[in-house]
Design an enzyme around this catalytic site. Structure first.
Site, short mmCIF file in Angstrom:
data_model
loop_
_atom_site.label_atom_id
_atom_site.label_comp_id
_atom_site.label_asym_id
_atom_site.label_seq_id
_atom_site.Cartn_x
_atom_site.Cartn_y
_atom_site.Cartn_z
NE ARG A 62 -3.79 -1.01 10.54
CZ ARG A 62 -2.67 -0.52 9.98
NH1 ARG A 62 -2.60 0.72 9.62
NH2 ARG A 62 -1.63 -1.29 9.82
NE ARG A 88 2.51 -4.77 11.38
CZ ARG A 88 3.36 -4.42 10.42
NH1 ARG A 88 4.54 -5.00 10.32
NH2 ARG A 88 3.03 -3.50 9.55
CE LYS A 109 -2.10 -0.85 3.96
NZ LYS A 109 -1.53 -2.13 4.40
NE ARG A 113 7.72 -2.70 5.61
CZ ARG A 113 6.42 -2.46 5.78
NH1 ARG A 113 5.66 -2.17 4.74
NH2 ARG A 113 5.87 -2.54 6.97
NE ARG A 146 7.00 -0.44 9.89
CZ ARG A 146 5.83 -0.36 9.29
NH1 ARG A 146 5.73 0.19 8.10
NH2 ARG A 146 4.75 -0.83 9.87
P1 AMP Z 1 1.38 0.62 9.22
O1 AMP Z 1 2.63 1.34 8.91
O2 AMP Z 1 0.17 1.14 8.48
O3 AMP Z 1 1.51 -0.89 9.10
O4 AMP Z 1 1.07 0.90 10.76
C1 AMP Z 1 1.98 0.52 11.76
C2 AMP Z 1 1.25 0.40 13.09
O5 AMP Z 1 0.70 1.68 13.44
C3 AMP Z 1 0.07 -0.54 13.12
O6 AMP Z 1 0.47 -1.89 13.31
C4 AMP Z 1 -0.71 0.01 14.29
O7 AMP Z 1 -0.09 -0.32 15.52
C5 AMP Z 1 -0.55 1.52 14.11
N1 AMP Z 1 -1.62 2.05 13.24
C6 AMP Z 1 -1.47 2.66 12.02
N2 AMP Z 1 -2.64 3.00 11.51
C7 AMP Z 1 -3.60 2.59 12.39
C8 AMP Z 1 -5.01 2.64 12.41
N3 AMP Z 1 -5.72 3.17 11.39
N4 AMP Z 1 -5.65 2.11 13.49
C9 AMP Z 1 -4.97 1.58 14.52
N5 AMP Z 1 -3.63 1.49 14.56
C10 AMP Z 1 -2.93 1.99 13.51
#
Ligand code: AMP
Length: 215
Positions: free
Chosen positions: A91, A168, A16, A125, A157
Site C-alpha cells: 500500500r 480511507r 478485491k 457491506r 466494520r
Molecule cells: P483492508 O481490509 O485491506 O481495507 O484493511 C483495513 C485496514 O487495515 C486499513 O485501512 C489499514 O488501517 C490496515 N491495513 C491493511 N493492510 C495494510 C497495509 N498494507 N498497510 C498499512 N495498513 C494496512
C-alpha cells in the site's frame, strides 16, 4: 505448475477481497489479506491487534515494518509455494520495496471503481465474523445478519462508516495510487472495470491471467 504470484490493487471497496476469495478457490492458492490478518489479531486481542486497531478505526495505515514483517512470515509458509493472491498489500512505496526482497510478482490487477459507488458499497457491506465472507448490495445473505456459508454473525466494520470511508479514500489516493506507476513500468499492471457484476469481473481477471500464461 506455473506460479501465480498476484497482487489485487484498487481503493477500499473495489471488490478485491471478493475476487481474491473466488480466485483462491479457482486456482487453489491462498488469499492473503492484511486487513483480515489485522482483524484476526484484534479479535484475539494480541499486541499487534491492539496497535493496529486505533489506526484502522481512524482509517489510517498501520506502519510499514509491522505490515511487512507479518506478510513476510505469511509468504514463507508452505501453502504459498505455487503462488498467492495479495489483497491490501503493498500500500506504500516502502512496502513495494520490501516486497521485492521477499518475492517476485507475476501480475498486478487493478480494480477501478468510482468514489461515489465505493461509498455506497462500503456503507452497506457486512462481513462474517467467523469465515470473513463478505456481503453487500450485490450479494445479500439469505437470512438477515447470518452468513450463508457458516451461519456466523455478520457485522459492519468500524472503518466502513461513511466518514472513515472518505478518510480511507483520501489516504489511498495519497499513499497507494502512486505505487501503481511502479507496476505499470514493469508491464505487470492490468486494469479491470470494478463496477461490473462479480462473475464478469472474475471472468475478466481469469482471461487476463490466461493471456499472461499464468492460468
Ligand atoms: P483492508 O481490509 O485491506 O481495507 O484493511 C483495513 C485496514 O487495515 C486499513 O485501512 C489499514 O488501517 C490496515 N491495513 C491493511 N493492510 C495494510 C497495509 N498494507 N498497510 C498499512 N495498513 C494496512
Amino acid at each position: 505448475m506455473v506460479k501465480k504470484r498476484i497482487i489485487l490493487m484498487g481503493p477500499p471497496g473495489t471488490g478485491k477481497g471478493t475476487q481474491a476469495k473466488l480466485l483462491s478457490d479457482q486456482y487453489r492458492i491462498p488469499h492473503i489479506s492484511t486487513g483480515d490478518m489485522f482483524r484476526e489479531a484484534i479479535a484475539k486481542k494480541t499486541e499487534l491487534g491492539m496497535k493496529a486497531k486505533k489506526l484502522m478505526d481512524a482509517g489510517e495505515y498501520v506502519p510499514d515494518e509491522i505490515v511487512m514483517g507479518m506478510v513476510k512470515g505469511r509468504l514463507q509458509q508452505k501453502d504459498c509455494k505455487d503462488g498467492f493472491l495479495l489483497d491490501g498489500v503493498p500500500r506504500t512505496t516502502v512496502q513495494v520495496e520490501a516486497l521485492k526482497d521477499i518475492t517476485p510478482i507475476d501480475a498486478v490487477i487493478e480494480l477501478e471503481t468510482r468514489e461515489d459507488v465505493i461509498v455506497k458499497r462500503l456503507s452497506s457491506r457486512r462481513q462474517c465474523k467467523d469465515c470473513n465472507a463478505i456481503y453487500g448490495m450485490d450479494l445479500q445473505p439469505k437470512k438477515k445478519g447470518k452468513c450463508d456459508k457458516c451461519s456466523g454473525a455478520l457485522f459492519q466494520r468500524e472503518d466502513d462508516k461513511e466518514e472513515t470511508i472518505r478518510k480511507r479514500l483520501t489516504v489511498y489516493q495519497e499513499k497507494t495510487k502512486p505505487i501503481l506507476n511502479h507496476y505499470q513500468k514493469q508491464k505487470k499492471l492490468v486494469k479491470v472495470d470494478g463496477e461490473q457484476p462479480i462473475p464478469e469481473i472474475l471472468q475478466n481477471i481469469t482471461f487476463i491471467l490466461e493471456q499472461k500464461g499464468l492460468a
